[in-house]
Design an enzyme around this catalytic site. Structure first.
Site, PDB file in Angstrom:
ATOM      1  N   ASN A  37      53.999 -39.017  25.527  1.00 40.61           N
ATOM      2  CA  ASN A  37      54.880 -39.134  24.352  1.00 40.61           C
ATOM      3  C   ASN A  37      54.997 -37.814  23.598  1.00 40.61           C
ATOM      4  O   ASN A  37      55.462 -37.777  22.467  1.00 40.61           O
ATOM      5  CB  ASN A  37      54.365 -40.231  23.412  1.00 40.61           C
ATOM      6  CG  ASN A  37      52.989 -39.917  22.844  1.00 40.61           C
ATOM      7  OD1 ASN A  37      52.366 -38.920  23.205  1.00 40.61           O
ATOM      8  ND2 ASN A  37      52.514 -40.777  21.955  1.00 40.61           N
ATOM      9  N   ASP A  38      54.537 -36.703  24.199  1.00 38.77           N
ATOM     10  CA  ASP A  38      54.623 -35.334  23.689  1.00 38.77           C
ATOM     11  C   ASP A  38      53.611 -35.040  22.580  1.00 38.77           C
ATOM     12  O   ASP A  38      53.689 -33.992  21.949  1.00 38.77           O
ATOM     13  CB  ASP A  38      56.042 -35.004  23.191  1.00 38.77           C
ATOM     14  CG  ASP A  38      56.326 -33.508  23.252  1.00 38.77           C
ATOM     15  OD1 ASP A  38      55.851 -32.852  24.204  1.00 38.77           O
ATOM     16  OD2 ASP A  38      56.999 -32.993  22.341  1.00 38.77           O
ATOM     17  N   HIS A 130      54.067 -10.884   5.803  1.00 39.18           N
ATOM     18  CA  HIS A 130      55.413 -10.376   5.540  1.00 39.18           C
ATOM     19  C   HIS A 130      55.641 -10.099   4.062  1.00 39.18           C
ATOM     20  O   HIS A 130      56.364  -9.166   3.703  1.00 39.18           O
ATOM     21  CB  HIS A 130      56.446 -11.376   6.054  1.00 39.18           C
ATOM     22  CG  HIS A 130      57.862 -10.911   5.925  1.00 39.18           C
ATOM     23  ND1 HIS A 130      58.366  -9.868   6.675  1.00 39.18           N
ATOM     24  CD2 HIS A 130      58.876 -11.329   5.125  1.00 39.18           C
ATOM     25  CE1 HIS A 130      59.637  -9.670   6.343  1.00 39.18           C
ATOM     26  NE2 HIS A 130      59.976 -10.545   5.423  1.00 39.18           N
ATOM     27  N   ASP A 170      63.442  -1.391   4.274  1.00 40.37           N
ATOM     28  CA  ASP A 170      63.872  -1.957   2.997  1.00 40.37           C
ATOM     29  C   ASP A 170      62.865  -1.576   1.924  1.00 40.37           C
ATOM     30  O   ASP A 170      61.781  -1.068   2.196  1.00 40.37           O
ATOM     31  CB  ASP A 170      64.012  -3.480   3.086  1.00 40.37           C
ATOM     32  CG  ASP A 170      62.747  -4.153   3.606  1.00 40.37           C
ATOM     33  OD1 ASP A 170      61.684  -3.974   2.975  1.00 40.37           O
ATOM     34  OD2 ASP A 170      62.820  -4.838   4.640  1.00 40.37           O
ATOM     35  N   LYS A 193      68.593  -2.738   2.086  1.00 44.06           N
ATOM     36  CA  LYS A 193      68.950  -3.778   3.054  1.00 44.06           C
ATOM     37  C   LYS A 193      69.359  -5.068   2.361  1.00 44.06           C
ATOM     38  O   LYS A 193      68.734  -5.488   1.398  1.00 44.06           O
ATOM     39  CB  LYS A 193      67.763  -4.046   3.992  1.00 44.06           C
ATOM     40  CG  LYS A 193      68.029  -5.089   5.073  1.00 44.06           C
ATOM     41  CD  LYS A 193      66.889  -5.168   6.074  1.00 44.06           C
ATOM     42  CE  LYS A 193      65.711  -5.946   5.554  1.00 44.06           C
ATOM     43  NZ  LYS A 193      64.666  -6.141   6.589  1.00 44.06           N
ATOM     44  N   ARG A 195      70.071  -9.029   3.705  1.00 50.19           N
ATOM     45  CA  ARG A 195      70.033  -9.931   4.858  1.00 50.19           C
ATOM     46  C   ARG A 195      71.160 -10.951   4.766  1.00 50.19           C
ATOM     47  O   ARG A 195      71.305 -11.650   3.774  1.00 50.19           O
ATOM     48  CB  ARG A 195      68.676 -10.639   4.946  1.00 50.19           C
ATOM     49  CG  ARG A 195      68.562 -11.566   6.148  1.00 50.19           C
ATOM     50  CD  ARG A 195      67.133 -11.976   6.419  1.00 50.19           C
ATOM     51  NE  ARG A 195      66.288 -10.861   6.833  1.00 50.19           N
ATOM     52  CZ  ARG A 195      66.254 -10.377   8.079  1.00 50.19           C
ATOM     53  NH1 ARG A 195      67.037 -10.909   9.018  1.00 50.19           N
ATOM     54  NH2 ARG A 195      65.454  -9.382   8.365  1.00 50.19           N
ATOM     55  N   ASP A 219      57.675  -0.996  10.053  1.00 50.24           N
ATOM     56  CA  ASP A 219      57.975  -2.347   9.574  1.00 50.24           C
ATOM     57  C   ASP A 219      56.779  -3.234   9.898  1.00 50.24           C
ATOM     58  O   ASP A 219      55.954  -2.901  10.750  1.00 50.24           O
ATOM     59  CB  ASP A 219      59.238  -2.891  10.238  1.00 50.24           C
ATOM     60  CG  ASP A 219      59.965  -3.908   9.357  1.00 50.24           C
ATOM     61  OD1 ASP A 219      59.392  -4.313   8.329  1.00 50.24           O
ATOM     62  OD2 ASP A 219      61.097  -4.288   9.706  1.00 50.24           O
TER      63      ASP A 219
END
Length: 327
Positions: A37-38, A130, A170, A193, A195, A219
Protein backbone atom coordinates in the site's frame (compact mmCIF):
# COMPACT_ATOMS: atom_id res chain seq x y z
CA UNK A 1 25.78 7.51 28.07
CA UNK A 2 27.17 4.60 26.07
CA UNK A 3 28.79 4.58 22.64
CA UNK A 4 27.76 6.30 19.44
CA UNK A 5 25.53 4.41 16.99
CA UNK A 6 25.18 5.80 13.44
CA UNK A 7 22.39 4.84 11.04
CA UNK A 8 21.63 6.07 7.52
CA UNK A 9 18.51 6.21 5.43
CA UNK A 10 18.61 5.63 1.67
CA UNK A 11 19.28 9.27 0.74
CA UNK A 12 23.09 9.31 0.99
CA UNK A 13 24.68 6.25 2.62
CA UNK A 14 28.08 7.12 1.10
CA UNK A 15 28.26 10.26 3.24
CA UNK A 16 27.24 8.29 6.33
CA UNK A 17 30.02 5.79 5.60
CA UNK A 18 32.57 8.62 5.32
CA UNK A 19 31.38 10.14 8.60
CA UNK A 20 31.71 6.75 10.30
CA UNK A 21 35.24 6.33 8.90
CA UNK A 22 36.29 9.63 10.49
CA UNK A 23 34.61 8.67 13.77
CA UNK A 24 36.13 5.20 13.76
CA UNK A 25 32.77 3.49 14.28
CA UNK A 26 30.89 1.13 11.94
CA UNK A 27 27.67 2.24 10.26
CA UNK A 28 24.73 0.30 11.65
CA UNK A 29 22.09 -0.87 9.22
CA UNK A 30 18.41 -0.12 8.75
CA UNK A 31 15.84 -2.46 7.22
CA UNK A 32 13.51 -0.12 5.30
CA UNK A 33 10.44 -1.93 3.96
CA UNK A 34 7.88 -0.56 1.50
CA UNK A 35 4.55 -2.40 1.71
CA UNK A 36 2.08 -3.00 -1.10
CA UNK A 37 0.00 0.00 0.00
CA UNK A 38 3.14 2.22 -0.38
CA UNK A 39 3.63 2.64 3.38
CA UNK A 40 7.17 2.52 4.79
CA UNK A 41 8.49 0.75 7.87
CA UNK A 42 11.94 1.22 9.45
CA UNK A 43 13.68 -1.36 11.63
CA UNK A 44 17.04 -0.43 13.20
CA UNK A 45 19.31 -3.47 13.12
CA UNK A 46 21.55 -2.53 16.07
CA UNK A 47 21.05 -2.08 19.79
CA UNK A 48 20.04 1.51 20.64
CA UNK A 49 19.31 1.17 24.36
CA UNK A 50 21.04 3.98 26.28
CA UNK A 51 23.08 4.78 23.14
CA UNK A 52 23.84 8.12 21.53
CA UNK A 53 22.06 7.61 18.19
CA UNK A 54 22.78 9.63 15.01
CA UNK A 55 20.56 9.32 11.94
CA UNK A 56 22.12 10.64 8.70
CA UNK A 57 19.62 11.68 6.04
CA UNK A 58 19.78 14.72 3.72
CA UNK A 59 16.37 15.67 2.36
CA UNK A 60 17.10 15.15 -1.33
CA UNK A 61 14.70 13.99 -4.07
CA UNK A 62 12.51 12.05 -3.63
CA UNK A 63 12.30 14.41 -0.67
CA UNK A 64 9.02 13.20 0.81
CA UNK A 65 10.19 9.56 0.88
CA UNK A 66 13.45 10.52 2.55
CA UNK A 67 11.69 12.73 5.08
CA UNK A 68 9.33 9.88 5.98
CA UNK A 69 12.28 7.49 6.31
CA UNK A 70 13.92 9.90 8.75
CA UNK A 71 10.78 10.30 10.85
CA UNK A 72 10.33 6.51 11.03
CA UNK A 73 13.97 6.00 12.04
CA UNK A 74 13.58 8.60 14.81
CA UNK A 75 10.43 6.87 16.03
CA UNK A 76 12.18 3.49 15.97
CA UNK A 77 15.14 4.83 17.95
CA UNK A 78 12.82 6.38 20.53
CA UNK A 79 10.96 3.09 20.88
CA UNK A 80 14.30 1.30 21.28
CA UNK A 81 15.16 3.41 24.37
CA UNK A 82 17.93 5.49 22.80
CA UNK A 83 19.42 7.89 25.35
CA UNK A 84 19.70 10.70 22.77
CA UNK A 85 18.58 10.91 19.14
CA UNK A 86 20.27 13.35 16.76
CA UNK A 87 19.06 13.87 13.19
CA UNK A 88 22.02 14.67 10.93
CA UNK A 89 20.38 16.50 8.02
CA UNK A 90 23.21 17.85 5.83
CA UNK A 91 20.67 19.38 3.44
CA UNK A 92 17.39 20.64 4.94
CA UNK A 93 15.32 21.10 1.77
CA UNK A 94 12.34 22.76 3.47
CA UNK A 95 14.51 25.69 4.54
CA UNK A 96 13.39 27.37 1.32
CA UNK A 97 9.84 27.47 2.71
CA UNK A 98 10.64 30.04 5.37
CA UNK A 99 8.20 32.96 4.97
CA UNK A 100 4.64 33.85 4.07
CA UNK A 101 5.21 35.71 0.79
CA UNK A 102 1.70 35.00 -0.53
CA UNK A 103 -1.78 34.62 0.93
CA UNK A 104 -2.72 31.30 2.59
CA UNK A 105 0.69 29.74 2.00
CA UNK A 106 2.27 27.01 4.12
CA UNK A 107 5.51 27.32 6.07
CA UNK A 108 7.15 23.99 5.33
CA UNK A 109 10.36 24.84 7.15
CA UNK A 110 8.56 25.20 10.47
CA UNK A 111 6.18 22.28 9.89
CA UNK A 112 8.99 19.80 9.20
CA UNK A 113 10.87 21.06 12.27
CA UNK A 114 7.73 20.37 14.34
CA UNK A 115 7.40 16.89 12.80
CA UNK A 116 10.98 16.03 13.75
CA UNK A 117 10.35 17.14 17.34
CA UNK A 118 7.07 15.22 17.51
CA UNK A 119 8.81 12.08 16.25
CA UNK A 120 11.21 12.30 19.19
CA UNK A 121 14.44 13.90 17.98
CA UNK A 122 16.56 15.59 20.66
CA UNK A 123 18.95 17.54 18.43
CA UNK A 124 19.53 18.42 14.77
CA UNK A 125 22.83 18.89 12.93
CA UNK A 126 22.55 20.59 9.57
CA UNK A 127 24.62 22.70 7.17
CA UNK A 128 24.13 25.94 5.23
CA UNK A 129 20.43 26.57 5.80
CA UNK A 130 18.92 28.54 2.94
CA UNK A 131 17.75 31.23 5.37
CA UNK A 132 19.23 31.80 8.86
CA UNK A 133 15.81 32.37 10.45
CA UNK A 134 14.91 28.71 9.81
CA UNK A 135 17.13 27.90 12.80
CA UNK A 136 14.43 29.51 14.95
CA UNK A 137 11.73 27.16 13.67
CA UNK A 138 13.18 24.30 15.74
CA UNK A 139 12.16 23.69 19.34
CA UNK A 140 15.17 21.37 19.74
CA UNK A 141 18.86 22.42 19.73
CA UNK A 142 20.32 22.90 16.25
CA UNK A 143 24.01 22.83 15.32
CA UNK A 144 24.27 24.81 12.11
CA UNK A 145 27.53 23.99 10.33
CA UNK A 146 29.17 25.87 7.47
CA UNK A 147 31.24 24.66 4.52
CA UNK A 148 32.67 28.01 3.42
CA UNK A 149 35.98 27.26 5.13
CA UNK A 150 36.29 24.04 3.11
CA UNK A 151 35.36 25.83 -0.12
CA UNK A 152 37.78 28.68 0.59
CA UNK A 153 40.60 26.22 1.25
CA UNK A 154 40.03 24.72 -2.20
CA UNK A 155 40.49 28.06 -3.95
CA UNK A 156 43.44 29.08 -1.75
CA UNK A 157 45.32 25.87 -2.50
CA UNK A 158 44.55 25.67 -6.20
CA UNK A 159 44.42 29.06 -7.85
CA UNK A 160 46.07 32.41 -8.33
CA UNK A 161 43.30 34.69 -7.08
CA UNK A 162 44.59 37.90 -8.65
CA UNK A 163 41.86 39.94 -10.39
CA UNK A 164 39.11 37.79 -8.85
CA UNK A 165 35.89 38.88 -7.16
CA UNK A 166 33.38 36.98 -5.02
CA UNK A 167 29.84 37.33 -6.39
CA UNK A 168 26.63 36.55 -4.53
CA UNK A 169 23.57 35.86 -6.72
CA UNK A 170 21.40 37.97 -4.40
CA UNK A 171 21.56 40.29 -1.40
CA UNK A 172 20.19 37.59 0.92
CA UNK A 173 23.41 35.61 0.52
CA UNK A 174 25.64 38.70 0.64
CA UNK A 175 26.66 38.27 4.30
CA UNK A 176 27.99 34.77 3.65
CA UNK A 177 29.68 36.01 0.47
CA UNK A 178 31.40 38.78 2.46
CA UNK A 179 32.68 36.22 4.96
CA UNK A 180 33.92 34.04 2.10
CA UNK A 181 35.59 37.08 0.49
CA UNK A 182 37.42 37.89 3.75
CA UNK A 183 38.79 34.35 3.89
CA UNK A 184 40.24 34.79 0.40
CA UNK A 185 41.14 38.49 0.70
CA UNK A 186 38.95 39.45 -2.25
CA UNK A 187 36.32 42.12 -3.00
CA UNK A 188 32.65 41.18 -3.18
CA UNK A 189 29.78 41.96 -5.56
CA UNK A 190 26.12 40.90 -5.60
CA UNK A 191 23.24 40.55 -8.00
CA UNK A 192 19.82 42.13 -7.55
CA UNK A 193 17.52 39.13 -7.97
CA UNK A 194 13.76 38.76 -8.27
CA UNK A 195 12.32 35.24 -8.28
CA UNK A 196 9.47 34.68 -10.75
CA UNK A 197 8.95 30.94 -10.14
CA UNK A 198 10.80 27.92 -8.77
CA UNK A 199 13.22 27.80 -11.73
CA UNK A 200 12.89 31.31 -13.18
CA UNK A 201 14.59 34.44 -11.83
CA UNK A 202 15.45 37.89 -13.10
CA UNK A 203 18.71 39.60 -12.14
CA UNK A 204 18.49 43.18 -13.33
CA UNK A 205 21.81 44.58 -12.11
CA UNK A 206 25.15 43.78 -10.47
CA UNK A 207 26.29 45.83 -7.48
CA UNK A 208 30.10 45.95 -7.41
CA UNK A 209 33.01 46.06 -9.87
CA UNK A 210 33.38 42.93 -12.02
CA UNK A 211 34.80 44.46 -15.22
CA UNK A 212 37.84 42.52 -16.44
CA UNK A 213 37.71 40.17 -13.46
CA UNK A 214 37.21 36.48 -12.87
CA UNK A 215 34.11 35.84 -10.76
CA UNK A 216 33.82 33.22 -8.03
CA UNK A 217 30.06 32.83 -7.63
CA UNK A 218 29.05 31.62 -4.17
CA UNK A 219 25.59 30.25 -3.38
CA UNK A 220 24.22 27.95 -0.68
CA UNK A 221 22.60 25.58 -3.17
CA UNK A 222 22.18 25.03 -6.90
CA UNK A 223 19.03 23.24 -7.98
CA UNK A 224 18.14 23.76 -11.65
CA UNK A 225 20.91 26.29 -12.27
CA UNK A 226 18.53 29.01 -13.47
CA UNK A 227 19.77 31.66 -11.04
CA UNK A 228 23.41 30.95 -11.86
CA UNK A 229 22.89 31.17 -15.62
CA UNK A 230 20.95 34.43 -15.27
CA UNK A 231 23.73 35.85 -13.08
CA UNK A 232 26.44 34.76 -15.53
CA UNK A 233 24.64 36.52 -18.38
CA UNK A 234 24.63 39.76 -16.38
CA UNK A 235 28.28 39.31 -15.41
CA UNK A 236 29.26 38.84 -19.06
CA UNK A 237 27.44 42.07 -19.93
CA UNK A 238 29.46 43.85 -17.23
CA UNK A 239 32.81 42.64 -18.63
CA UNK A 240 33.50 39.60 -16.46
CA UNK A 241 36.10 37.35 -18.17
CA UNK A 242 35.37 33.94 -16.60
CA UNK A 243 33.63 32.36 -13.64
CA UNK A 244 33.98 29.55 -11.13
CA UNK A 245 30.88 28.39 -9.24
CA UNK A 246 30.98 27.36 -5.58
CA UNK A 247 28.07 26.02 -3.55
CA UNK A 248 27.47 23.86 -0.49
CA UNK A 249 24.52 21.83 -1.81
CA UNK A 250 24.95 20.77 -5.44
CA UNK A 251 21.56 19.24 -6.24
CA UNK A 252 21.84 19.79 -10.03
CA UNK A 253 18.32 18.59 -10.84
CA UNK A 254 16.42 18.88 -14.11
CA UNK A 255 18.38 20.77 -16.78
CA UNK A 256 21.12 21.96 -14.39
CA UNK A 257 24.00 19.84 -15.73
CA UNK A 258 23.21 20.74 -19.34
CA UNK A 259 22.82 24.42 -18.51
CA UNK A 260 26.06 24.72 -16.57
CA UNK A 261 28.34 22.36 -18.49
CA UNK A 262 27.60 24.18 -21.71
CA UNK A 263 28.03 27.74 -20.46
CA UNK A 264 31.06 29.47 -22.04
CA UNK A 265 31.90 31.57 -18.97
CA UNK A 266 32.22 28.67 -16.49
CA UNK A 267 35.65 27.16 -15.81
CA UNK A 268 34.74 24.81 -12.97
CA UNK A 269 32.09 24.09 -10.36
CA UNK A 270 32.99 23.30 -6.76
CA UNK A 271 30.52 21.76 -4.34
CA UNK A 272 30.46 19.47 -1.30
CA UNK A 273 29.11 15.99 -0.65
CA UNK A 274 26.14 17.03 1.53
CA UNK A 275 24.03 15.52 -1.26
CA UNK A 276 24.82 12.90 -3.93
CA UNK A 277 26.46 14.53 -6.96
CA UNK A 278 26.30 13.69 -10.68
CA UNK A 279 28.97 11.36 -12.07
CA UNK A 280 31.07 11.89 -15.21
CA UNK A 281 31.12 15.69 -15.11
CA UNK A 282 34.74 16.85 -15.59
CA UNK A 283 34.04 20.44 -14.53
CA UNK A 284 32.64 19.35 -11.15
CA UNK A 285 34.93 19.23 -8.09
CA UNK A 286 33.51 17.73 -4.89
CA UNK A 287 34.92 18.58 -1.43
CA UNK A 288 33.97 16.27 1.42
CA UNK A 289 32.41 17.68 4.58
CA UNK A 290 32.25 14.27 6.28
CA UNK A 291 35.12 15.23 8.61
CA UNK A 292 33.21 18.33 9.75
CA UNK A 293 30.10 16.32 10.56
CA UNK A 294 32.17 13.66 12.30
CA UNK A 295 33.95 16.27 14.42
CA UNK A 296 30.62 17.89 15.33
CA UNK A 297 29.25 14.48 16.38
CA UNK A 298 32.36 13.77 18.45
CA UNK A 299 32.06 17.14 20.21
CA UNK A 300 28.36 16.71 20.93
CA UNK A 301 28.98 13.22 22.33
CA UNK A 302 31.77 14.56 24.55
CA UNK A 303 29.81 17.64 25.66
CA UNK A 304 32.24 20.05 23.98
CA UNK A 305 31.60 23.21 21.97
CA UNK A 306 30.61 22.79 18.32
CA UNK A 307 30.67 26.48 17.41
CA UNK A 308 34.37 26.70 18.33
CA UNK A 309 35.04 24.26 15.49
CA UNK A 310 34.49 27.21 13.11
CA UNK A 311 36.30 29.96 15.02
CA UNK A 312 38.93 30.19 12.27
CA UNK A 313 36.43 30.47 9.42
CA UNK A 314 36.20 34.19 10.10
CA UNK A 315 39.69 35.80 10.33
CA UNK A 316 38.39 38.21 12.99
CA UNK A 317 38.08 35.24 15.35
CA UNK A 318 40.67 32.88 16.78
CA UNK A 319 42.63 30.31 14.73
CA UNK A 320 40.75 27.10 13.90
CA UNK A 321 40.09 24.88 16.88
CA UNK A 322 42.18 21.73 17.12
CA UNK A 323 40.58 18.39 16.36
CA UNK A 324 38.94 16.79 19.36
CA UNK A 325 40.29 13.27 20.00
CA UNK A 326 37.48 10.74 19.76
CA UNK A 327 37.35 7.47 21.60
Amino acid sequence: MREIVVFSGSAHPALADSICTHLGVPRSYVDMTRFSNDCLQAQLLANCRQRDVYLVQPLVPPTQDHLMELLLMIDAARGASAERITAVIPYYAYARSDKKDASRISLGGRLVADLLAAAGVHRVITMALHAPQVHGFFSTPVDHLTAIGELAEYFRSRDNLADSVIVSPDFGNAKTAQQFARLLGLPVAAGSKKRISDDKVIIDTIVGDVDGKRAIVLDDEISTGGSVVELLDRLAERGCTSADIACTHGLFVGPAVQRLSGHPLIREIVTTDTVPTPANWPQLQVRSVAALFAEAIARIHAGESVSSLFDGVDPSHAPPATKLPFG
